[in-house]
Design a protein around this motif. Structure first.
Motif, short mmCIF file in Angstrom:
data_model
loop_
_atom_site.label_atom_id
_atom_site.label_comp_id
_atom_site.label_asym_id
_atom_site.label_seq_id
_atom_site.Cartn_x
_atom_site.Cartn_y
_atom_site.Cartn_z
N SER A 1 14.11 26.94 7.91
CA SER A 1 14.79 26.41 9.09
C SER A 1 13.96 25.29 9.68
O SER A 1 12.72 25.28 9.56
N TYR A 2 14.63 24.35 10.35
CA TYR A 2 13.91 23.18 10.86
C TYR A 2 14.17 22.90 12.34
O TYR A 2 13.45 22.12 12.95
N LYS A 3 15.17 23.54 12.92
CA LYS A 3 15.51 23.26 14.32
C LYS A 3 14.85 24.30 15.23
O LYS A 3 15.20 25.48 15.20
N PHE A 4 13.85 23.83 16.02
CA PHE A 4 13.16 24.70 16.97
C PHE A 4 12.95 23.91 18.28
O PHE A 4 12.85 22.68 18.25
N PRO A 5 12.89 24.62 19.43
CA PRO A 5 12.50 23.92 20.68
C PRO A 5 11.07 23.42 20.56
O PRO A 5 10.12 24.23 20.47
N GLU A 6 10.87 22.11 20.52
CA GLU A 6 9.56 21.54 20.19
C GLU A 6 8.46 21.95 21.17
O GLU A 6 7.37 22.35 20.77
N GLN B 1 8.81 28.52 9.38
CA GLN B 1 10.10 28.00 8.94
C GLN B 1 10.81 28.92 7.94
O GLN B 1 12.00 28.76 7.71
N SER C 1 14.91 32.87 11.25
CA SER C 1 13.68 32.20 10.84
C SER C 1 12.49 33.07 11.21
O SER C 1 12.56 33.90 12.13
#
Length: 390
Positions: free
Chosen positions: A177-182, A212, A146
């Protein structure tokens, strides 16, 4: 007249040819008659050649052969045996058989075996050197990254030219991509747009849509960013670490003698307390010394995620010039502190090319002769098993 047989008498007014001797000996005639009788062996070679030029002689070579039956004479062809077997020895058949003679000067059939590409040989050397220096290998099995990990986590602004399609291969599917450490993503967004940790940032409107976007990774530093984030958030707190990786990266480059769109990057990262540029130069010198490369030069450079930064140049004997083999520097606080690393931790890092040191070690002047669609696969088979560096 030349033989003294006659002369020209001019005493009477008109020239007259008169006899000078009573008898003459025609040597040419005598020679030809003796040759005709088969007795011309005593005639000098120069005289014989003169007669050939005057077309008086014609030399004909006649070859004759005398054929007689030898000890191996046979009216049938018998197959010669090539192997002496146990059965022949057991029944005594070997005594009546004819065996084919061995040709000890024959080269023989080359053994069929696998061959290692020169890049794999140098890669093995690089990996062994890193392991000897106490590094641990990073997982690099994801070519698609990403933009967040490839650019944003490295404090590279979203309007940077490297993030343009002219320099980077973006992926159509999956495009995002959508999964990241917020929490980490929010800290990265803040340091980009507003600043923090003593930095004023870039002062622009950071957009999650840009972060993303999926792409073919332009450097393995994206893997280093993931490993440093993991190191900062591991149970028990920070511990010094040394990481390395050797894998492919992709850039939208113009192809020439030293550039490809797909190449290998050798990544090294050292995280410890109060490291400096001196440790980085010392590590380089030791690393290349183990490779047998001692002609190095360091040039100041700019990277968005390192300060100070420097490029590494190595002298290529074949090209007769200095070529860039890598980039390096000390990671900026704007990159490290949002990850959660302590303030006194410094991270020195570098990215080297695998192809260019291989070109130097194996004497290639064009990278397209080493890797790519036009490579002659015989090159892999004919490359030396080991190099004997002088």
């Amino acid at each position: 007249m030349s033989h003294g047989w006659c002369y020209v008498d001019k005493s009477g007014g008109k020239p007259l040819v008169k006899r000078k001797v009573d008898t003459i000996t025609d040597v040419v005639q005598e020679h030809l008659m003796s040759i005709n009788k088969g007795l011309g062996q005593d005639i000098p070679d120069n005289v014989r050649n003169e007669y050939k030029k005057r077309k008086l002689l014609q030399e004909v070579v006649t070859k004759s052969f005398i054929i007689s039956k030898g000890p191996e004479f046979s009216t049938t062809l018998k197959k010669l045996e090539t192997d002496l077997t146990v059965e022949m020895l057991a029944n005594g058949q070997w005594a009546d058989l004819k065996f084919k003679a061995y040709n000890f000067d024959a080269l023989g059939v080359p053994p069929e075996c696998g061959q290692l590409h020169p890049l794999l040989k140098v890669r093995t050397e690089f990996r062994q050197i890193f392991l000897e220096m106490g590094f641990s290998e990073m997982p690099t099995n994801n070519y698609v990254e990403s933009s967040f990990w490839n650019f944003d986590a490295l404090f590279q602004p979203q309007q940077h030219p490297a993030r343009d399609a002219h320099d980077t291969f973006f992926v159509d599917y999956p495009s995002k991509s959508y999964k990241f450490p917020e929490e980490y993503l929010e800290r990265v967004k803040t340091v980009h747009s507003k600043g923090g940790f003593g930095s004023q940032g870039y002062g622009y409107d950071w957009k999650i849509e840009e972060a993303q976007k999926n792409l073919l990774r332009t450097h393995t530093t994206a893997v280093s960013a993931r490993m440093l984030y993991k190191l900062a958030n591991q149970p028990g707190g920070f511990k010094p670490a040394k990481y390395f990786s050797i894998d492919k990266v992709f850039r939208n480059e113009t192809l020439d003698a030293t550039h490809l769109a797909e190449f290998h990057q050798v990544e090294g990262v050292i995280a410890d307390v109060n490291l400096s540029l001196g440790e980085l130069i010392g590590t380089f010198s030791e690393f290349f010394k183990k490779l047998g490369i001692t002609q190095l030069e360091f040039k100041p450079a700019y990277n968005p995620y390192t300060e100070p930064s420097m490029e590494i140049f190595c002298f290529h004997p074949g090209l007769k010039r200095w070529i860039e083999v890598g980039n390096s520097g000390v990671f900026r606080p704007e990159m490290l502190l949002p990850m959660g690393l302590p303030e006194n931790v410094r991270v020195i890092a570098w990215g080297l090319s695998l192809e260019r040191p291989t070109m130097i070690k194996f004497g290639y002047n064009n990278i397209r002769d080493l890797i790519g669609p036009k490579v002659d696969l015989k090159m892999v088979q004919n490359s030396p098993i080991c190099r004997l560096d002088k």
